[in-house]
Design a protein around this motif. Structure first.
Motif, PDB file in Angstrom:
ATOM      1  N   ALA A 210      -9.897 -61.114  -1.419  1.00 34.44           N
ATOM      2  CA  ALA A 210      -9.640 -62.139  -0.535  1.00 34.44           C
ATOM      3  C   ALA A 210      -8.255 -62.165  -0.195  1.00 34.44           C
ATOM      4  N   TYR A 211      -7.415 -61.938  -0.814  1.00 36.15           N
ATOM      5  CA  TYR A 211      -5.882 -61.956  -0.495  1.00 36.15           C
ATOM      6  C   TYR A 211      -5.546 -60.770   0.342  1.00 36.15           C
ATOM      7  N   ARG A 212      -6.012 -59.606   0.185  1.00 36.55           N
ATOM      8  CA  ARG A 212      -5.666 -58.301   0.755  1.00 36.55           C
ATOM      9  C   ARG A 212      -6.210 -58.364   1.990  1.00 36.55           C
ATOM     10  N   ASN A 213      -7.208 -59.077   2.222  1.00 38.96           N
ATOM     11  CA  ASN A 213      -8.015 -58.748   3.480  1.00 38.96           C
ATOM     12  C   ASN A 213      -7.777 -59.996   4.501  1.00 38.96           C
ATOM     13  N   ILE A 214      -6.916 -60.954   4.058  1.00 44.16           N
ATOM     14  CA  ILE A 214      -6.535 -61.776   5.041  1.00 44.16           C
ATOM     15  C   ILE A 214      -5.555 -60.988   5.985  1.00 44.16           C
ATOM     16  N   SER A 215      -5.926 -61.541   7.473  1.00 42.97           N
ATOM     17  CA  SER A 215      -5.365 -60.688   8.444  1.00 42.97           C
ATOM     18  C   SER A 215      -3.741 -60.749   8.780  1.00 42.97           C
ATOM     19  N   PHE A 216      -3.295 -61.817   8.010  1.00 42.32           N
ATOM     20  CA  PHE A 216      -1.508 -61.568   7.965  1.00 42.32           C
ATOM     21  C   PHE A 216      -1.040 -60.584   6.916  1.00 42.32           C
TER      22      PHE A 216
END
Length: 107
Positions: free
Chosen positions: A72-78
């Motif tokens: 989830a963290y790595r896939n955040i657009s930012f």
């Protein structure tokens, strides 16, 4: 960007976190150019969105991505934008406004 070394922020498992344009680095970690560039990209994202809206969007996107496959963290657009360009030292000079929107991909 101001850098503050301490043992409480960020949480264990992370070396640095950018909060409102201030980079908090875990004591004992030496920030390199990759880390500083990554956090500078986040600062640019915060400034263009407004700090509060940036964090609201960040948390909302993280919560949605928790229900999806992958990290989830790595896939955040930012984060996707920051990781994609952390090696490009001149990226911020040529970065378009709201460039992180190109990294929103629902999988």
């Amino acid at each position: 960007m101001k850098i503050i070394f301490n043992r409480f922020i960020p949480l264990r498992g992370y070396d640095a976190v950018n909060l409102f344009g201030v980079c908090f680095v875990r004591r004992g970690c030496t920030p390199d150019s990759l880390m500083l560039n990554h956090e500078a990209i986040h600062t640019a994202q915060m400034k263009e969105m407004g700090y509060v809206f940036f964090y609201l969007w960040y948390v909302a996107e993280w919560m949605v991505r928790l229900c999806m496959k992958g990290n989830a963290y790595r896939n955040i657009s930012f984060e996707r934008e920051a990781y994609a360009h952390e090696r490009h030292t001149g990226y911020l000079a040529s970065r378009r406004h709201y460039a992180w929107l190109r990294y929103i991909k629902m999988r």
